[in-house]
Enzyme design. Structure first.
Site, short mmCIF file in Angstrom:
data_model
loop_
_atom_site.label_atom_id
_atom_site.label_comp_id
_atom_site.label_asym_id
_atom_site.label_seq_id
_atom_site.Cartn_x
_atom_site.Cartn_y
_atom_site.Cartn_z
N LYS A 115 15.89 49.79 -4.14
CA LYS A 115 16.90 48.91 -4.73
C LYS A 115 18.27 49.11 -4.11
CE LYS A 115 15.11 47.74 -9.29
NZ LYS A 115 15.34 47.84 -10.75
N LYS A 207 4.84 41.72 -4.04
CA LYS A 207 4.74 41.57 -5.49
C LYS A 207 5.34 40.24 -5.94
CE LYS A 207 5.82 44.28 -9.11
NZ LYS A 207 6.50 45.32 -9.89
N LYS A 210 10.88 37.86 -9.54
CA LYS A 210 11.87 36.89 -10.02
C LYS A 210 12.88 36.58 -8.94
CE LYS A 210 15.19 40.22 -11.65
NZ LYS A 210 14.60 41.42 -11.08
#
Ligand code: TRP
Length: 345
Positions: A115, A207, A210
């Site tokens: 991240k 994956k 969103k």
């Protein structure tokens, strides 16, 4: 472990665009677990702000996750549904755990590395300490079982390390105060099912997310039937028919993903799905997958939209859940303060 009351805790971040991956990987399991356990399901808004959030969107997203929990079938009267920021015990225990966890442990967390990316110096301290807050979420209730996706396994191991170090650093004190041998349980992850990891419809190696630029990569929980049908029709596949054997899916990421989604939605194993569809062309399988997806997700999407019209009701669920959550966490935190040696009134 028998000493600890069996209790399930899990959390979902309110960061927008809830999709099939959130449903099959998390919320659907939450619904099933309420049959067997006392469950606490948390909208983790404190975790959300580890990266910048627009306040108006954050409020909306907290309510949307709450609506999804209810629309998917979690009973807010039987179980606890609440948002993290309304129960101060999470933040307080996270601070104490910041003083238990070691920098070396956090430096190993792969999610932070992903991240934060290359610009690690510029990541928030909250993003770095994220897994410590997650440990506090779980242990503020001394939860024994946590349903999570594969990607959260490492964070759960950290929670166990923190629990263990707290138990051993204060072992004399814990015994002297009459808590027995250990104060915190060794929480178990609950990871299972054919589609715990739902992949992008455009790329079976990524994956479902969103934040993917293409809306065709995911099925959102609020998509209507036409959108679901179109996305499944356009989903990437190879040109072979469906195999009869699960092993053959190992090298066919997209096929594996669609079979996994079908299996999870139908509550079947992948093997059972292949027994039904072996030799079929994808055009045929996609039609069946569309019908099943619309049947299962359609009612959830419309119920979410209905609930989102009634923010008063949503907010009352969160207020009620928060009060009940606090009633469990407060005495645990009181004991923690005593164990650590703080003076309290
Ligand atoms: N980190 C989890 C995720 O992104 C969310 C989460 C926060 C959580 N606190 C938790 C999950 C406690 C389980 C238990 O999916």
């Amino acid at each position: 472990m028998a000493r600890f009351k069996e209790r399930v805790f899990s959390g979902v971040q309110p960061t927008g665009n809830l999709h099939l991956g959130n449903y099959l990987g998390a919320i659907k399991r939450f619904v099933e677990l309420q049959e067997k356990y006392e469950c606490i399901y948390c909208v983790v808004d404190l975790h959300a702000i580890t990266v910048a959030q627009d306040p108006v969107e954050l409020t909306h997203n907290i309510r949307e996750v709450t609506a999804a929990f209810i629309a998917c079938g979690i009973d807010p009267k039987k179980q606890i549904i609440f948002n993290q920021s309304q129960v101060q015990e999470h933040a307080e225990l996270a601070w104490i755990f910041n003083c238990i966890a070691r920098i070396g442990w956090l430096n190993r967390m792969t999610q932070f590395k992903e991240k934060a990316g290359k610009d690690r110096e510029n990541a928030s301290i909250g993003l770095y300490a994220y897994p410590v807050l997650m440990a506090a979420d779980i242990l503020a209730y001394r939860a024994t079982h946590v349903p999570v996706g594969e990607d959260q396994k490492q964070h759960l191991e950290l929670a166990r390390d923190i629990a263990q170090k707290f138990n051993s650093d204060f072992s004399e004190r814990i015994k002297a105060l009459g808590h027995g041998e250990t104060f915190f349980p060794m929480t178990e992850p609950l990871i299972s099912g054919p589609a715990t990891r739902v992949m992008s419809l455009r790329d079976g190696t990524k994956k479902m997310s969103k934040s993917d630029a293409s809306d065709y990569s995911r099925i959102n929980l609020t998509d209507v039937a036409d959108e679901i049908a179109q996305k499944i029709r356009k989903a990437r596949t190879d040109s072979e028919p469906l195999p009869s054997d699960e092993k053959a899916l190992e090298v066919r990421a997209e096929a594996d993903n669609l079979v996994g989604i079908y299996a999870a939605l139908a509550n079947k194993t992948k093997t059972a799905v292949l027994a039904q569809f072996a030799g079929a062309q994808f055009s045929k399988f996609k039609e069946e997958l569309t019908a099943l997806s619309v049947e299962k997700l359609g009612p959830i999407g419309s119920e979410m939209k209905r609930l989102m019209q009634d923010t008063k009701y949503i907010d009352s669920v969160l207020a009620n859940g928060s009060a009940r959550a606090r009633a469990i966490a407060a005495p645990i935190l009181k004991s923690v303060r005593e164990i650590v040696g703080f003076v309290q009134s």
